[in-house]
Design a protein around this motif. Structure first.
Motif, mmCIF file in Angstrom:
data_model
loop_
_atom_site.group_PDB
_atom_site.id
_atom_site.type_symbol
_atom_site.label_atom_id
_atom_site.label_comp_id
_atom_site.label_asym_id
_atom_site.label_seq_id
_atom_site.Cartn_x
_atom_site.Cartn_y
_atom_site.Cartn_z
ATOM 1 N N THR A 141 11.383 21.279 36.116
ATOM 2 C CA THR A 141 10.336 21.956 35.363
ATOM 3 C C THR A 141 10.376 21.549 33.894
ATOM 4 O O THR A 141 11.368 20.996 33.414
ATOM 5 N N SER A 177 6.142 23.881 45.346
ATOM 6 C CA SER A 177 6.467 23.053 44.178
ATOM 7 C C SER A 177 6.027 21.620 44.406
ATOM 8 O O SER A 177 5.701 21.213 45.524
ATOM 9 N N SER A 227 13.032 19.238 43.974
ATOM 10 C CA SER A 227 11.883 20.094 43.693
ATOM 11 C C SER A 227 12.209 21.082 42.574
ATOM 12 O O SER A 227 11.311 21.701 42.012
ATOM 13 N N ALA A 228 13.508 21.227 42.254
ATOM 14 C CA ALA A 228 13.936 22.132 41.177
ATOM 15 C C ALA A 228 13.867 21.390 39.845
ATOM 16 O O ALA A 228 14.883 21.034 39.239
ATOM 17 N N LEU A 240 12.750 31.950 48.120
ATOM 18 C CA LEU A 240 12.674 30.686 47.384
ATOM 19 C C LEU A 240 11.860 29.651 48.151
ATOM 20 O O LEU A 240 11.158 28.833 47.558
#
Length: 200
Positions: free
Chosen positions: A47, A25, A44-45, A20
């Protein structure tokens, strides 16, 4: 659907984290106002999910105090940070920082739709209302419907003394380090459709 939990052995767990960490990102700060108090989290997670309706998601650690605040509020903002926003990202990722006035050192403005703080050292901003939440193990997946969207070229300049040469470039994150975009004359934008566009 199998909902049983299958913990990884230590070696596989370490490899999972390493894998990961090698996914580069962008860096965002997600903000919300709950009971009149500002809450913020570096993430950063994040989308996109859907164009119609316009949906995005962010994944929030259940142990983070932002978790309950954003679920209670039901509205939130997303600031996609520029290179110049690295200090803001670091500060808002710091566990145990004081909740009160945590944004006093972070230049920001208020979103018209949600009142959430949107960071001035961003290159783009979204305001969202929570569409749905999903169990994500030790995290919650929060899907938001976009209420408003803007990019830096659309936004009014704040008049702050910010480094204009770095405000247009995205802040990146890779293997626990911040990074910067290296542009190539032969970019996907110049040579044809991107892989994402090709599969739409």
């Amino acid at each position: 659907m199998n909902s049983a939990s299958h913990p990884l052995d230590p070696a596989t767990s370490r490899a999972f984290r390493d894998v990961l960490g090698r996914f580069a990102s962008g860096v965002t700060v997600v903000t919300s106002v709950a009971d009149g108090v500002d809450h913020a989290m570096t993430a950063s997670a994040f989308t996109s999910v859907s164009l119609d309706p316009a949906l995005v998601l962010v994944v929030v650690d259940r142990r983070n105090r932002f978790h309950d605040a954003v679920l209670d509020s039901g509205t939130w903002g997303v600031s996609i940070l520029s290179e110049d926003g690295q200090d803001d990202a670091t500060w808002l990722a710091h566990r145990g920082r004081p909740l009160e006035d945590q944004l006093a050192r972070v230049p920001h403005h208020r979103g018209a739709e949600t009142g959430a703080a949107l960071l001035d050292r961003g290159i783009a901003w979204l305001e969202c209302t929570t569409w749905q939440t999903y169990d994500g193990g030790d995290h919650t997946i929060v899907v938001g419907q976009v209420l408003a969207a803007s990019v830096r070229s659309d936004a009014e300049q704040s008049g702050l003394d910010l480094d204009q040469t770095r405000l247009g470039e995205p802040l990146l994150y890779y293997r626990s380090h911040y990074g910067a975009l290296v542009r190539s004359p032969e970019s996907e934008k110049n040579s044809g459709p991107s892989p994402v566009e090709q599969h739409r």
